[in-house]
Design a protein around this motif. Sequence first.
Motif, short mmCIF file in Angstrom:
data_model
loop_
_atom_site.label_atom_id
_atom_site.label_comp_id
_atom_site.label_asym_id
_atom_site.label_seq_id
_atom_site.Cartn_x
_atom_site.Cartn_y
_atom_site.Cartn_z
N ILE A 192 36.07 42.08 32.79
CA ILE A 192 35.87 43.03 33.89
C ILE A 192 34.75 44.01 33.55
O ILE A 192 33.86 44.27 34.38
CB ILE A 192 37.17 43.78 34.20
N PHE A 193 34.78 44.54 32.34
CA PHE A 193 33.78 45.55 31.99
C PHE A 193 32.42 44.93 31.69
O PHE A 193 31.39 45.58 31.84
CB PHE A 193 34.29 46.42 30.84
N GLN A 194 32.40 43.67 31.28
CA GLN A 194 31.11 42.99 31.18
C GLN A 194 30.53 42.74 32.56
O GLN A 194 29.32 42.85 32.76
CB GLN A 194 31.27 41.67 30.41
N VAL A 202 38.64 36.46 34.42
CA VAL A 202 39.41 37.45 35.18
C VAL A 202 40.39 36.76 36.11
O VAL A 202 41.52 37.22 36.32
CB VAL A 202 38.47 38.37 35.98
N GLN A 203 39.97 35.62 36.66
CA GLN A 203 40.79 34.89 37.63
C GLN A 203 42.10 34.40 37.04
O GLN A 203 43.08 34.19 37.76
CB GLN A 203 39.99 33.72 38.20
N GLN A 204 42.15 34.24 35.73
CA GLN A 204 43.38 33.81 35.08
C GLN A 204 44.48 34.86 35.19
O GLN A 204 45.66 34.54 35.08
CB GLN A 204 43.10 33.49 33.60
N VAL A 205 44.08 36.11 35.40
CA VAL A 205 45.05 37.20 35.55
C VAL A 205 45.10 37.68 37.00
O VAL A 205 46.18 37.92 37.55
CB VAL A 205 44.70 38.37 34.61
N TYR A 206 43.95 37.83 37.62
CA TYR A 206 43.86 38.30 39.01
C TYR A 206 43.33 37.16 39.87
O TYR A 206 42.13 36.85 39.85
CB TYR A 206 42.95 39.53 39.10
#
Length: 558
Positions: A243-245, A378-382
Amino acid sequence: MASRQESSLPLRPKEQDPPEGQATSKSALKKAAKEKEKAEKAARRQEQERQQKEQAEASDTAKHLYGPLSLPSEPAASQEFTELADLYDAKEDQEVTLDARVHNARVQSTKLAFLVLREGPHTIQAVIAEGGAHKISRQMVKWSGGLNTESIVRVTGLVKQPLEPVTSTSISNYELHVASIYLISAAAQQLPIQVKDCMRPPPMGDEPTQAEEQAADGTPIVSLSARLNNRVLDARTAANNAIFQLQSGVSNLFIEYMNKHKFTWIQSSKIAGAATEGGAGVFEIKYFDTKAYLTQSPQFFKQMAIAMDMKRVCEIGPVFRAENSNTHRHLTEFTGLDFEMVIRNHYHEVLGFSERLLIFIIRALQTREEYKRLTKVVQQVYSEAGNFKLPPGDDAVRITFAEGVKLLNEAGIEAAELDDLSTAQERTLGTLISQKYSSDFFTMDKYPLAIRPFYTHPDPTSPHLSHSYDFFMRGQEIMSGAQRIHDYNTLCERMRASDPPLDPLGKGFKDYTDAFRYGCAPHGGGGIGLNRVVQFYLGLPDIRAATLFVRDPGRLAP
C-alpha cells in the motif's frame, strides 16, 4: 512398703529444649549445606553443558556458515546483494545474497528446517538441509529453525525450483537453498502483535479492543487500534508495505506528470500568522510570544506564486484540518498534491488538465508492471484492490452538479440543486455513474457558488453557480478545485459578503489580497488528497490503512 521404696528412688532430670540460638544455627547449617549441594550440582551441570557445547562446536563443520554478524569497522570489499523482488525472474542455480526478515521459522527434523524470508511485500521459502556441498551441520539446522520471527538475517544460497509451487509465499516458483545464514539484528521473542496476524483485514465498526481476542476459527483478531498503536510491526505486512509503495507510486506519477507539463515546484509555509480561509478548523500553535496557526492548505501561497509570474506551480505537502470528524475518510493531517496554473481562455483548460492528470495516474497504476504486482499483493487482503473501473480513452466522465442532482432524483434520492450533497448522496451518485458509464472515476462541474470558498470564481452566465469542480473515486471526493477570483475588487467584495464577513485588509489577508491588487493572471487549480486516492483506488475500508502515521481527533502517537 513397696510404694514407699519407689518413692525413695531418685528423680530423673527433666529434658530441656536446646537454646534458641543453637537450634537456629543447626537449621541454618542444614540450609547452607543444601544450597551448597544445589550450587555444586548446577556448576557440574553448567560445566557438563559447556563441555558438550565445546564438543559440539568442535565437531560442527558449518560453524563458519552461521551465527551473529557484525558490520566491519573498516570498509570491506563490496558485495553484490539481490533484492527479493528480483527473484521472480531468477534463474535455476543462480547464487544470491540477500538481507531479509524471518517471517516464519520451523524445524522439520534434526536434519531439515524451513524459513520464510520477507522483504517488503515479497516472500520466499528458504531450505536449510544437513549435508550438501557446504556440509551444513545439524547445529546449523537447529540454530536456523530457532530464529525469532522478525529478525533480520543475511542469507546466501542457490535459487532452486521446488517440486511443487510454494503457495504460501509470493515467490512460488522458486525457493532458496541456504548455504550460509547470519543474524544481523535479533527481534524480541515476545512481540505485542504478530505480523502474520495483521495479514488479515482489521475489523471495522465495533471492533475488539484487545489484540488477544480470537475469531471463530481461533485465529487472533488484531484491532485497528492495536495495529496503529504498533504501526512499526503492522506496516511490515506484505499488503501494508505494498500500500505504501503504491502511495509512493502515486506521488511519483504526480511528479512525472507535473514535470512533463513544466510546472514549477514550490514549498509553501505551513505556519500562518492568522486563521485564514474563513478561520474555521485551524490548529493554533505558540510562535515565540505570539499565536500562529498550521495552514489548512497551500491555497493562498499557490495563488500568490501565480501573481509572481510562475504560471504553473505545484507541491506535495502536509495539510492540517482541525475538524472533529471521526469517519472512515477524514484525518486531521493528510498529504496534499496541489497545483495551480494560468488560464488562457476558459477554466475548462484547468478542469481538462486535472482530469487527464488523474486518468494518467490511475491508468499507470493499472498498466505498469511494478504497480500491478503491488496491487495483487494488496488484493490478497482487500478484495476490491485491482477492480477499479475506467472507461476507455483519455476522457473522464464529466457531469454538472445539476445533472448529478437529476440522476439522484430520478433514482428516488431527494437532492436540491443549490444545496451541497451529503456523503451518502455522493456515494449513491458514484454507484449510479458506475452503472451508467462503467467508471469508478468521474468529475462534477459547476457547483453552487454559495457552498464554495470565497475565492471561487462565479459563473458569469449563472450567478448562483461557480467555475468549480470536484473529483470522485468510487463515489467519494478525492479532489476539489476551481477557477479563482483574480480581480482585486471582486475578491474583496466576495470576502465582505462571506458569512461571517472577512476583512480583505485584515491580519492574514492583506498580503494575499495585495497580490491581486498588483495584478494577477486568471488562474485555477486543485488539491488532491493523496491518502484518499490510495484508499479509494484500492477499495480500502478506512483512510487510516493508507496513512503511515495516523493523526485524527483521537490519535497523536506514534
